[in-house]
Scaffold this motif. Structure first.
Motif, PDB file in Angstrom:
ATOM      1  N   TYR A 117     -57.509  24.198 -17.171  1.00  0.00           N
ATOM      2  CA  TYR A 117     -57.044  22.827 -17.014  1.00  0.00           C
ATOM      3  C   TYR A 117     -55.836  22.689 -16.098  1.00  0.00           C
ATOM      4  CZ  TYR A 117     -59.958  22.756 -21.144  1.00  0.00           C
ATOM      5  OH  TYR A 117     -60.989  22.931 -22.012  1.00  0.00           O
ATOM      6  N   GLY A 118     -55.341  23.791 -15.608  1.00  0.00           N
ATOM      7  CA  GLY A 118     -54.209  23.733 -14.708  1.00  0.00           C
ATOM      8  C   GLY A 118     -54.545  24.269 -13.346  1.00  0.00           C
ATOM      9  N   ILE A 119     -54.717  25.584 -13.249  1.00  0.00           N
ATOM     10  CA  ILE A 119     -54.955  26.232 -11.962  1.00  0.00           C
ATOM     11  C   ILE A 119     -56.285  25.765 -11.356  1.00  0.00           C
ATOM     12  CG2 ILE A 119     -55.274  28.473 -10.839  1.00  0.00           C
ATOM     13  CD1 ILE A 119     -53.435  29.664 -12.959  1.00  0.00           C
ATOM     14  N   ARG A 120     -57.268  25.447 -12.195  1.00  0.00           N
ATOM     15  CA  ARG A 120     -58.571  24.994 -11.699  1.00  0.00           C
ATOM     16  C   ARG A 120     -58.494  23.607 -11.077  1.00  0.00           C
ATOM     17  NH1 ARG A 120     -62.768  22.187 -14.460  1.00  0.00           N
ATOM     18  NH2 ARG A 120     -64.818  22.538 -13.543  1.00  0.00           N
ATOM     19  N   ASP A 121     -57.538  22.816 -11.470  1.00  0.00           N
ATOM     20  CA  ASP A 121     -57.432  21.448 -10.973  1.00  0.00           C
ATOM     21  C   ASP A 121     -56.912  21.417  -9.543  1.00  0.00           C
ATOM     22  OD1 ASP A 121     -57.143  18.437 -11.534  1.00  0.00           O
ATOM     23  OD2 ASP A 121     -55.163  19.010 -10.835  1.00  0.00           O
ATOM     24  N   LYS A 122     -57.533  20.582  -8.697  1.00  0.00           N
ATOM     25  CA  LYS A 122     -57.190  20.539  -7.279  1.00  0.00           C
ATOM     26  C   LYS A 122     -55.731  20.162  -7.048  1.00  0.00           C
ATOM     27  CE  LYS A 122     -58.411  18.167  -3.002  1.00  0.00           C
ATOM     28  NZ  LYS A 122     -59.311  17.187  -2.356  1.00  0.00           N
ATOM     29  N   THR A 123     -55.265  19.122  -7.732  1.00  0.00           N
ATOM     30  CA  THR A 123     -53.895  18.654  -7.517  1.00  0.00           C
ATOM     31  C   THR A 123     -52.885  19.674  -8.014  1.00  0.00           C
ATOM     32  OG1 THR A 123     -54.696  16.385  -7.799  1.00  0.00           O
ATOM     33  CG2 THR A 123     -52.308  16.736  -7.898  1.00  0.00           C
ATOM     34  N   PHE A 124     -53.139  20.247  -9.193  1.00  0.00           N
ATOM     35  CA  PHE A 124     -52.240  21.277  -9.714  1.00  0.00           C
ATOM     36  C   PHE A 124     -52.199  22.487  -8.779  1.00  0.00           C
ATOM     37  CE2 PHE A 124     -51.552  20.031 -14.306  1.00  0.00           C
ATOM     38  CZ  PHE A 124     -50.194  20.262 -14.274  1.00  0.00           C
ATOM     39  N   ARG A 125     -53.351  22.877  -8.278  1.00  0.00           N
ATOM     40  CA  ARG A 125     -53.397  24.045  -7.387  1.00  0.00           C
ATOM     41  C   ARG A 125     -52.606  23.793  -6.112  1.00  0.00           C
ATOM     42  NH1 ARG A 125     -57.631  27.868  -8.229  1.00  0.00           N
ATOM     43  NH2 ARG A 125     -57.715  28.265  -5.988  1.00  0.00           N
ATOM     44  N   LYS A 126     -52.708  22.566  -5.618  1.00  0.00           N
ATOM     45  CA  LYS A 126     -52.024  22.237  -4.369  1.00  0.00           C
ATOM     46  C   LYS A 126     -50.514  22.205  -4.538  1.00  0.00           C
ATOM     47  CE  LYS A 126     -52.154  18.789  -0.669  1.00  0.00           C
ATOM     48  NZ  LYS A 126     -52.763  17.527  -0.203  1.00  0.00           N
ATOM     49  N   LEU A 127     -50.057  21.731  -5.707  1.00  0.00           N
ATOM     50  CA  LEU A 127     -48.620  21.546  -5.929  1.00  0.00           C
ATOM     51  C   LEU A 127     -48.000  22.644  -6.783  1.00  0.00           C
ATOM     52  CD1 LEU A 127     -48.659  17.685  -6.641  1.00  0.00           C
ATOM     53  CD2 LEU A 127     -48.096  18.840  -4.493  1.00  0.00           C
ATOM     54  N   LEU A 128     -48.826  23.578  -7.245  1.00  0.00           N
ATOM     55  CA  LEU A 128     -48.333  24.595  -8.173  1.00  0.00           C
ATOM     56  C   LEU A 128     -47.144  25.347  -7.606  1.00  0.00           C
ATOM     57  CD1 LEU A 128     -48.725  26.142 -10.858  1.00  0.00           C
ATOM     58  CD2 LEU A 128     -50.228  27.701  -9.620  1.00  0.00           C
ATOM     59  N   SER A 129     -46.087  25.409  -8.404  1.00  0.00           N
ATOM     60  CA  SER A 129     -44.906  26.165  -8.000  1.00  0.00           C
ATOM     61  C   SER A 129     -44.319  26.856  -9.216  1.00  0.00           C
ATOM     62  CB  SER A 129     -43.863  25.236  -7.374  1.00  0.00           C
ATOM     63  OG  SER A 129     -43.503  24.205  -8.268  1.00  0.00           O
ATOM     64  N   PHE A 130     -43.720  28.009  -8.966  1.00  0.00           N
ATOM     65  CA  PHE A 130     -43.059  28.771 -10.003  1.00  0.00           C
ATOM     66  C   PHE A 130     -41.552  28.613  -9.832  1.00  0.00           C
ATOM     67  CE2 PHE A 130     -47.208  30.510  -9.736  1.00  0.00           C
ATOM     68  CZ  PHE A 130     -47.498  31.032 -10.989  1.00  0.00           C
ATOM     69  N   PRO A 131     -40.804  28.701 -10.916  1.00  0.00           N
ATOM     70  CA  PRO A 131     -39.344  28.667 -10.770  1.00  0.00           C
ATOM     71  C   PRO A 131     -38.878  29.706  -9.761  1.00  0.00           C
ATOM     72  CG  PRO A 131     -39.956  28.563 -13.087  1.00  0.00           C
ATOM     73  CD  PRO A 131     -41.222  28.822 -12.316  1.00  0.00           C
ATOM     74  N   GLU A 132     -38.061  29.266  -8.824  1.00  0.00           N
ATOM     75  CA  GLU A 132     -37.473  30.114  -7.793  1.00  0.00           C
ATOM     76  C   GLU A 132     -38.441  30.516  -6.689  1.00  0.00           C
ATOM     77  OE1 GLU A 132     -34.327  30.473  -7.880  1.00  0.00           O
ATOM     78  OE2 GLU A 132     -34.110  29.661  -9.880  1.00  0.00           O
TER      79      GLU A 132
END
Length: 309
Positions: A282-297
């Protein structure tokens, strides 16, 4: 009775020091990895306003946060079982109540996500009016209230039937030890059965309605149908939690020498791994989440354009 037998078997066949260290390292590292991915999704959600106004993402992030809490609690209890072993009943009650509430939240959240998906596909013109941010937050509050109301009777029955000294004693922290009244398992089975019937009806209803919509049309409807199937798959994994005591009972009778290893394997397969599905599906598979996914730092650009409905 079963609870005391289980504890006796564990005492008789406890792991060696090296084996215990390895198991704890596996659990802690696995839990840290899962929580790190979940934290990245929460961090991304927090940093992009586009998610705040979409009920679907609010439900997704609630599921991720809920499973993150559940994984953290289960790891704490696992490590305690190898280090401190026995803890105060009152402290164990707090851990156990929160773990039980978050466990019951998951299938309810999945049912709500299925309904949102159904409304988006079958009633697209009314979706924004029906699925509002305020309504979604109220729904999440309703999920927590239902889970709390279903779990709190365990505490009330124990308070009414056990002496005060019981809450100052120390026990191996499992549900049967802190809530020992024989009425509680019966109550639990009735509530779980009711929950699962309602949730499965919701999953099947939304799946078949979306399937009929997919026959006539859209690409989005077909993707939504696949999403409902994923909800059903995760619900099956949730149901494994309810079957775990019966499975362990059979394994204990057939092979008591390796019972502790069976406990560990069932813990990983039933308690930990299913919680890894939420951030992946439900996170990484989603197009918008994948495009904007960022990790702290650090930011991780992801070019895959897979979509999610």
């Amino acid at each position: 009775m079963n609870s005391s037998v289980n504890v006796t078997v564990v005492l008789e066949h406890r792991d060696s020091f090296s084996k215990a260290v390895i198991k704890n390292m596996i659990v802690v590292l696995l839990g840290f990895s899962l929580n790190y991915i979940s934290a990245a999704l929460i961090y991304t959600f927090h940093n992009h306003q586009i998610f705040y106004t979409n009920p679907r993402y609010i439900l997704i992030i609630h599921l991720v946060v809920n499973d993150m809490i559940q994984v953290t609690l289960s790891i704490i209890l696992f490590v305690i079982s190898y280090t401190v072993y026995k803890i105060n009943v009152s402290v164990c009650c707090i851990f156990m109540l929160l773990a039980l509430v978050t466990t019951e939240n998951t299938p309810l959240n999945l049912a709500c996500m299925a309904m949102e998906c159904y409304i988006a596909v079958c009633f697209p013109l009314r979706h924004m009016q029906i699925c509002t941010v305020r309504g979604t937050l109220m729904l999440i509050g309703f999920i927590w209230n239902i889970s709390i109301v279903s779990v709190l009777p365990d505490l009330f029955i124990t308070l009414a039937t056990e002496p005060l000294d019981f809450f100052h004693s120390r026990v191996f922290c499992v549900r049967e030890n802190v809530f020992p009244n024989p009425l509680i398992p019966l109550k639990r089975e009735i509530i779980y059965s009711l929950f699962l019937v309602i949730i499965w009806i919701t999953i099947f209803y939304t799946y078949f309605r979306i399937m009929f919509a997919a026959q006539s049309a859209s690409k989005n409807a077909k993707k939504a149908r696949n999403t409902i199937l994923l909800h059903g798959f995760q619900l099956l994994l949730c149901m494994a939690t309810y079957a775990r005591p019966q499975v362990l009972k059979v394994l204990k009778q057939g092979d008591p020498t390796n019972y502790v290893d069976h406990l560990f394997a069932s813990y990983i397969i039933i308690q930990v791994l299913p919680r890894s599905i939420s951030p992946v599906l439900y996170g990484i598979r989603d197009k918008t989440f994948r495009k904007l996914l960022s990790f702290p730092e650090m930011d991780i650009p992801i070019k895959d354009e897979a979509t999610f409905t």
